[in-house]
Design an enzyme around this catalytic site. Structure first.
Site, mmCIF file in Angstrom:
data_model
loop_
_atom_site.group_PDB
_atom_site.id
_atom_site.type_symbol
_atom_site.label_atom_id
_atom_site.label_comp_id
_atom_site.label_asym_id
_atom_site.label_seq_id
_atom_site.Cartn_x
_atom_site.Cartn_y
_atom_site.Cartn_z
ATOM 1 C CD GLN A 1 8.625 16.652 -21.658
ATOM 2 O OE1 GLN A 1 9.733 16.996 -21.273
ATOM 3 N NE2 GLN A 1 7.525 17.205 -21.197
ATOM 4 C CG ASP B 1 12.430 14.781 -14.962
ATOM 5 O OD1 ASP B 1 12.051 15.962 -14.808
ATOM 6 O OD2 ASP B 1 12.375 14.170 -16.031
ATOM 7 C CE LYS C 1 11.123 20.262 -19.900
ATOM 8 N NZ LYS C 1 10.540 18.960 -19.546
#
Ligand code: GUN
Length: 282
Positions: free
Chosen positions: A96, A119, A52
């Protein structure tokens, strides 16, 4: 049978996003910024997070990486997220998952303001998705929809079956397919007649986290099969939730693992970040 090339599609999208990120920088005088928080030593998460961060740099997005030890106390993790929330050079925050078990993930994720939640996990965004009112959508299911769109696979009126009901993939995936006018069934570990239900699917999305769980006999002739799994087979080799060989005898379109949905997740994270940055200008 067409093997859907998620890697190439993601590369195209990332190039498009680099243009948008440059335009944002031109207008605002600063780069779009994404903070990525990884707590603990989960080996898969470490690879995902590194990918990422690298993708951000390549697209002209500034990344702020925070690697915290496994035993990080809740209050320290919370303080970091609050500081990132208050930092104007950061437009998106990603924590994460999974987090170490001693941490309260719900409290930590709730500390991310909705406008920085790249997200789409916030209650606000989930509510918008449930009501089909837009908002930021979780990267993996959004990436699946983008693959369907770019491969001109129509969804309206189709029978879609999603296997898996996680908050990260299964639930938002089902909602997106419903919002695109599919007739949607969600299956999970307690579903009886799983095989029969899967065999009805025009679009079958596997997000269970079990290697080669979906076998060829669960795939209808001509079905579109999307494999969200990232598993290891009995020899430790990377594989998906779908038995690729078995499914390829029946499917019309099939995503491989690796090189299918995975690269799209990262492309959609960049997209959500650029859009969060662009929103600060309006
Ligand atoms: N872990 C696995 N997939 C994801 C994701 O899309 N977002 C976050 N935050 N964690 C993940």
């Amino acid at each position: 049978m067409t093997v859907i090339d998620g890697k190439a599609t993601a590369a195209t999208i990332r190039a498009e996003l680099a243009v948008r990120a440059a335009a944002f920088e031109e207008k605002s005088g600063k780069k779009a910024g994404l903070a990525v928080v990884l707590i603990g030593n989960d080996p898969a998460s470490q690879i995902y997070v590194r990918n990422k961060i690298r993708a951000c740099e390549e697209a002209g997005i500034r990344s702020f990486a925070h690697f915290l030890p496994e035993n990080t106390p809740q209050k320290d993790a919370l303080a970091l997220i609050k500081a990132l929330a208050a930092d104007e050079s950061i437009h998106g925050i990603l924590v994460q998952l999974p987090l170490p078990r001693h941490l309260d993930a719900k409290e930590l994720l709730a500390a991310i303001p909705a406008e920085k939640d790249v997200d789409g996990f916030s209650a606000e965004d989930i509510g918008k998705l449930a009501k089909n009112e837009g908002g930021t959508v979780a990267c993996t299911p959004l990436g699946v929809m983008e693959l369907l769109r770019r491969y001109r696979i129509s969804v309206a009126g189709k029978r879609a079956v999603v296997v898996g009901r996680s908050n990260i993939v299964g639930r938002p995936m089902a909602m997106l397919l419903l919002n695109a006018d599919a007739t949607v069934t969600i299956c999970h570990s307690k579903t009886s007649d799983l095989k029969e239900i899967c065999r009805e699917a025009d679009i079958l999305v596997a997000a269970v986290g079990k290697p080669k769980f979906i076998t060829g006999d669960m795939v209808k002739e001509g079905a579109v099969v999307i494999d969200v799994g990232m598993d290891r087979d009995e020899n430790g080799k990377l594989c998906g939730d779908v038995d690729f060989e078995g499914a390829s005898a029946h499917a019309s379109f099939l995503t491989p693992v690796p090189g299918g949905v995975g690269p799209m997740t990262i492309a959609m994270l960049l997209q959500n970040t650029v859009e969060a940055a662009e929103r600060t200008l309006s």
